[in-house]
Write an enzyme that holds these catalytic residues in place. Sequence first.
Site, PDB file in Angstrom:
ATOM      1  N   LYS A 211       0.819  -1.287  -0.039  1.00  0.00           N
ATOM      2  CA  LYS A 211      -0.008  -0.020   0.008  1.00  0.00           C
ATOM      3  C   LYS A 211       0.822   1.224   0.003  1.00  0.00           C
ATOM      4  O   LYS A 211       2.348   1.217   0.363  1.00  0.00           O
ATOM      5  CB  LYS A 211      -1.062  -0.157   1.327  1.00  0.00           C
ATOM      6  CG  LYS A 211      -2.022  -1.158   1.399  1.00  0.00           C
ATOM      7  CD  LYS A 211      -2.724  -1.201   2.627  1.00  0.00           C
ATOM      8  CE  LYS A 211      -3.825  -2.473   2.793  1.00  0.00           C
ATOM      9  NZ  LYS A 211      -4.504  -2.276   3.823  1.00  0.00           N
TER      10      LYS A 211
ATOM     11  N   ASP B 237       5.278  -0.663 -17.424  1.00  0.00           N
ATOM     12  CA  ASP B 237       3.706  -0.595 -16.925  1.00  0.00           C
ATOM     13  C   ASP B 237       3.374   0.703 -16.922  1.00  0.00           C
ATOM     14  O   ASP B 237       3.144   1.527 -16.031  1.00  0.00           O
ATOM     15  CB  ASP B 237       3.954  -0.850 -15.160  1.00  0.00           C
ATOM     16  CG  ASP B 237       2.582  -1.362 -14.895  1.00  0.00           C
ATOM     17  OD1 ASP B 237       1.580  -1.438 -15.875  1.00  0.00           O
ATOM     18  OD2 ASP B 237       2.303  -1.533 -13.615  1.00  0.00           O
TER      19      ASP B 237
END
Length: 335
Positions: free
Chosen positions: A45, A153
């Site tokens: 996270k 990405d």
Amino acid sequence: MASNAHDVKRVLDRMVSFHSQRLHQVDIREHFIIVKELGEGGFGKVFLANHRKTGRKMALKVMDKSRTSRESFLREFTISFLLSSHPNIIGCCEIIFTTFNCFVFTQELAPLGDMFSLIVPNVGIPEDVVKRCAVQISNALQFIVEKGLVHLDVKPDNVLVFDQECHSIKHTDFGLAKVTGTVIRSKCGSKPYRAPEMYEIAPPDGLAVDGSLDVWAFGVAIYVLVTGEFPWQDTLPDDEEFKSFVVWQKNFEVDNPPEAWREVTTGIRRMFIHLLAIDSTKRSQSAEVLKYMGEIWKEETPEKDEDPIENSSFKHSFFLIKALFVGAANNHIGI
């Protein structure tokens, strides 16, 4: 000129070794006040936090030790730190540590989150903003190439925004980044942004990565920013939209594109043909976009009496694009 792959790897290895010696376990709450969670990914996270000693607001990238290795963590941090001198790549603070369960490093805070949050489904973002974003992302990708690396990405979700008009945006998330020439043996990145050669990976040979993979994803990202839609769901032969694009590229006529490509103006269709060349050896550099700054990128949208949010086709497209991005996130490695 791009760096020699062997030299890049050697530099990264030395940096990983150096930072490994500085990686000590601490109690995160002794040093930071955790304000809120900013995002979540496959391995951990990101949190907004205040540094207790300096009062500085930072983003903490927190990776679960059960899902990432020490080596992977150090490699991502090292690449982020190496690239962070560029104005269009997220700043990486030189603070790394571990907790009992996690690896953590700190980055500068982007006050407006990621670029995906600015995209209006079926509309995209304003033309002047798209152009600013395209230039800045291109600059970042050129820098990454010059450093001998590939991001792997590239997408709006991994571009952070510092002001509403996107005068300052920065690329982030180097969890998949590789040294140019590294051989990968499985697909990576998010489906709509994968170059078609990703699907040609076959053991034992694999695919040697290079900047053309990022250029392809960049081309798709620009389409999404311009239109608020994906040009296809995946770059597979059974995807009808992608198949139509391949046929169009082989028999290119600027005024006779498949339906999805009628969404972009005539003036920039050739730009997409170059950025999205099926043959990766013929794919342009990301700087191709600079040739098209004088063209119109978005047609004027006619005013409608009805509320677009209440329009059923608009709502369908909204949920479709959200579903596609969620699906892409599920295939994403890292935060």
